[in-house]
Each structure stands twice: as structure tokens, then as C-alpha cells.
Design an enzyme around this catalytic site. Structure first.
Site, short mmCIF file in Angstrom:
data_model
loop_
_atom_site.label_atom_id
_atom_site.label_comp_id
_atom_site.label_asym_id
_atom_site.label_seq_id
_atom_site.Cartn_x
_atom_site.Cartn_y
_atom_site.Cartn_z
N ASN A 120 0.81 -1.22 0.00
CA ASN A 120 0.00 0.00 0.00
C ASN A 120 0.84 1.28 0.00
O ASN A 120 0.30 2.38 0.06
CB ASN A 120 -0.94 0.00 1.22
CG ASN A 120 -0.15 0.03 2.53
OD1 ASN A 120 1.07 -0.14 2.53
ND2 ASN A 120 -0.83 0.24 3.63
N LYS A 176 3.99 4.09 -1.26
CA LYS A 176 4.44 4.71 -2.49
C LYS A 176 5.72 4.04 -2.96
O LYS A 176 6.48 3.52 -2.19
CB LYS A 176 4.71 6.20 -2.25
CG LYS A 176 3.44 6.94 -1.94
CD LYS A 176 3.54 8.41 -2.31
CE LYS A 176 4.17 8.69 -3.62
NZ LYS A 176 3.30 8.41 -4.78
N LYS A 222 5.87 1.88 -5.95
CA LYS A 222 5.73 0.73 -6.84
C LYS A 222 5.91 1.14 -8.31
O LYS A 222 6.73 0.57 -9.02
CB LYS A 222 4.33 0.09 -6.67
CG LYS A 222 4.11 -0.48 -5.29
CD LYS A 222 2.75 -1.16 -5.15
CE LYS A 222 1.57 -0.21 -5.24
NZ LYS A 222 1.43 0.69 -4.08
N THR A 223 5.13 2.12 -8.74
CA THR A 223 5.26 2.58 -10.12
C THR A 223 6.59 3.30 -10.32
O THR A 223 7.24 3.17 -11.36
CB THR A 223 4.07 3.51 -10.49
OG1 THR A 223 2.90 2.69 -10.58
CG2 THR A 223 4.26 4.20 -11.83
N THR A 224 7.04 4.01 -9.27
CA THR A 224 8.33 4.70 -9.35
C THR A 224 9.46 3.68 -9.53
O THR A 224 10.37 3.90 -10.32
CB THR A 224 8.56 5.52 -8.07
OG1 THR A 224 7.34 6.16 -7.70
CG2 THR A 224 9.63 6.56 -8.26
N ARG A 263 16.65 1.93 -16.09
CA ARG A 263 17.93 1.22 -15.90
C ARG A 263 18.14 0.25 -17.06
O ARG A 263 19.22 0.19 -17.66
CB ARG A 263 17.90 0.46 -14.58
CG ARG A 263 19.07 -0.51 -14.44
CD ARG A 263 18.85 -1.45 -13.28
NE ARG A 263 18.87 -0.74 -12.03
CZ ARG A 263 18.08 -1.00 -10.99
NH1 ARG A 263 17.18 -1.95 -11.08
NH2 ARG A 263 18.18 -0.31 -9.89
N PHE A 320 -12.41 1.81 -17.61
CA PHE A 320 -12.93 1.09 -16.44
C PHE A 320 -13.84 2.00 -15.63
O PHE A 320 -13.52 3.17 -15.40
CB PHE A 320 -11.79 0.62 -15.53
CG PHE A 320 -11.04 -0.57 -16.04
CD1 PHE A 320 -11.70 -1.72 -16.46
CD2 PHE A 320 -9.65 -0.56 -16.07
CE1 PHE A 320 -11.00 -2.82 -16.92
CE2 PHE A 320 -8.94 -1.67 -16.53
CZ PHE A 320 -9.61 -2.79 -16.96
N TRP A 343 -15.27 0.68 -12.61
CA TRP A 343 -15.14 0.17 -11.23
C TRP A 343 -16.47 0.22 -10.49
O TRP A 343 -16.50 0.45 -9.29
CB TRP A 343 -14.06 0.95 -10.45
CG TRP A 343 -12.73 0.92 -11.12
CD1 TRP A 343 -12.15 1.93 -11.80
CD2 TRP A 343 -11.81 -0.19 -11.21
NE1 TRP A 343 -10.93 1.54 -12.29
CE2 TRP A 343 -10.69 0.25 -11.94
CE3 TRP A 343 -11.84 -1.51 -10.71
CZ2 TRP A 343 -9.60 -0.58 -12.22
CZ3 TRP A 343 -10.74 -2.32 -10.99
CH2 TRP A 343 -9.66 -1.86 -11.73
N GLU A 372 0.10 -1.97 -12.59
CA GLU A 372 -1.20 -1.97 -11.88
C GLU A 372 -2.06 -3.19 -12.21
O GLU A 372 -3.24 -3.21 -11.85
CB GLU A 372 -1.98 -0.66 -12.15
CG GLU A 372 -1.25 0.60 -11.75
CD GLU A 372 -1.25 0.86 -10.23
OE1 GLU A 372 -1.66 -0.03 -9.45
OE2 GLU A 372 -0.84 1.96 -9.83
#
Lengths: 174, 174
Positions: free
Chosen positions: B13, B15, B17-19, B27, B68, B70, B105
Site C-alpha cells: 500500500n 508509495k 511501486k510505479t516509481t 535502468r 474502467f 469500477w 497496476e
């Protein structure tokens, strides 16, 4: 400028701390912001990262941690090196010439007692209001976590290089 | 080629993950590897990331998740959209035209039951041996975690935008 600088900590024993710092540097560079990466442990930024960073004029990387021995016998010398690196980091943070300063692996240096959290937090609290500071590395001291605006712990759930003896791989690990 | 493709999961949960996925993409691009980013939720890759990615010819990003809703009422329609996106993802994974495929995601899409873990793991296990696959997003299903070579949970310790009502900031959040 209405930006309010954040103090962020990426810690934990899992992969993704330096990778997230790299992503953050490049996202910021995508906005034209200037980023200073201060590398407290030699070797944590490797070929792939360094090549990627070369594409961005507004990202600067400097190595501070060359020469650490991490041995008890050379503790005084390691402390001297840490202090030398920190003088530079501290003046860059206070000077405010950048939009983001990333203190890569500084948590490790702190956790080994080569620098004190008080010194680091002193510079962080003296910084220009718009400056973002990011501290990465496992074992972030409690004081840093308390002072930070955002803290993510990268928790290792599974690691192939230890669990299954998989070789580190180009483009993924380095 | 002696590279053995890894299946990696960034979840949790917090911050980063996408970063971290962005950092990994860049890289890899620094090594000249080719990367396909498939964005399953619209909007998770924003201006800064997209600008940064433009500097790299070997990184491609495609949005799959537009539309989406949701909502329970539109569950069938959301499932149809998820399937449509997955057809593309699945054929890219099996086709092996890239060195790294990032399913950004996708964990969220799986956790809402719009796709099944079995389908995803089927494509992952059919992939060319050298291909790395990265699945990001909170609430990664147990089956993915079990099948992955590397799993990092980005655990939120402190979050300024919720805890203190700080405004999201250019270059940091987007």
C-alpha cells in the site's frame, strides 16, 4: 512557488529503494526539475542507471562514499570519510541549488553510526522550503522516520538471488 | 544469451511501486534493453514519467485500462475491457519482442476479479526464457506472490497527502 518541500525516506530490506529513487529523479527531470543524487555507498548506482541518467542535463550524480572499509579497526577513518561526504551534502541541502536532493544509502551510514541523525535532520530542517530531500537505504534510524513526511518500507517478501541462487542480471540488478 | 528471465512483483500500500517500475525501465534502457510498459490503470503514469520515457527509444508505453468504471453495475463491461487489454498483454509476453514487460497496476485488476491469476500465470510461464515480467499494484493475489521470483512489498509507514493533508506535488507525485 507554491511547492512545499517534502522529506521522504525509502527503507526496508527489499529491492526497489534505489530503483524508486532513480524513478523519482527521472520523473522530476521529466518536469525539468534539477536533481542532485549523492551516493553514500560506492557501487549502488551501476551501469544501467548511470547511462540512463546521462540523458538528463538536470540530474547530477556524485559519489561520496569511496573508501569506506566497514571494519572496526578503521572506524575512525570511516567516520572521517562520512563526515567529509556529509559536509558536501549538508551544504548542498542548505544551499538550495537543486529542486531535489537524494541522499542515496545514507540510512546505512547512519545505522552504522558513521554520522548522527541529529546532523542530518539539522540540515533537513534548515533547507529552503521548496527543496525535496530523499533518504534511502535499509535500517533508517527511528529519528529519521519520525521526522519524515513520507516513509515507505520496501519489505522483501521473496528474493531470487538469495532464495534460489539466481545470478544477478544485467538491466535488472545493475 | 545466459539471462534467465525473472517474474517480479511490486505490491503493498506504500508509495514507490510505479516509481520503482519506472526506475527499472530506465535502468534497463540504459543497457539498451527494450521495455514494454502496459498501463492497466489510466493515469498512473503521469507527465513527469512520460516525459522522461520519451528520451529512450527502446521504451514503449501503452495504455490498456481506459474506460474502467469500477462500478458493480458495469462489472461485465469492465471485465470485457480487462480481457481486451489482457489479450494484447498476453500476446506481447508470449511473443517475446521485448526484454522486459511491465504490467503496471495489473495486481489491482486481478484483485477486483476482472482477470484471473491463472490466465496471467499461464502467459508468464509460456514466455521466452530470457523475458523479464514485472507486475505492479497493491493487493497482489497470493498465487502471483507464490509464482514470482522476486516480491517486494512497498509498505506505507507514513503518507503526507493523507496524514497531513499536503497537496500532491509536481515532480514527486506526478
Amino acid at each position: 512557488m507554491d511547492t512545499n518541500g517534502l522529506f521522504m525516506v525509502f527503507t526496508g530490506n527489499g529491492k526497489g529503494k534505489t530503483t524508486a529513487a532513480l524513478g523519482m529523479a527521472l520523473r522530476a527531470a521529466g518536469h525539468g526539475l534539477s536533481v542532485l543524487i549523492l551516493q553514500f555507498l560506492k557501487g549502488s548506482w551501476k551501469y544501467g542507471e548511470l547511462e540512463a541518467l546521462k540523458r538528463f542535463d538536470t540530474v547530477t550524480i556524485r559519489t561520496l562514499g569511496s573508501g569506506f572499509t566497514w571494519t572496526k579497526e578503521n572506524l575512525d577513518e570511516d567516520r572521517r570519510l562520512a563526515r567529509e561526504g556529509w559536509e558536501l551534502a549538508s551544504s548542498e541541502i542548505r544551499g538550495g541549488g537543486y529542486d531535489i536532493v537524494i541522499l542515496d544509502e545514507i540510512n546505512v551510514v547512519l545505522s552504522y553510526g558513521l554520522l548522527s541523525s541529529e546532523e542530518v535532520l539539522g540540515a533537513v530542517s534548515d533547507r529552503p522550503a521548496r527543496l525535496h530531500v530523499v533518504a534511502t537505504g535499509r535500517n533508517a534510524p527511528e529519528e529519521l522516520i519520525r521526522a519524515a513526511d513520507l516513509v515507505t518500507e520496501m519489505r522483501e517478501v521473496k528474493h531470487p538471488f538469495r532464495d534460489r541462487g539466481v545470478k544477478a542480471q544485467k538491466g535488472i540488478e545493475f
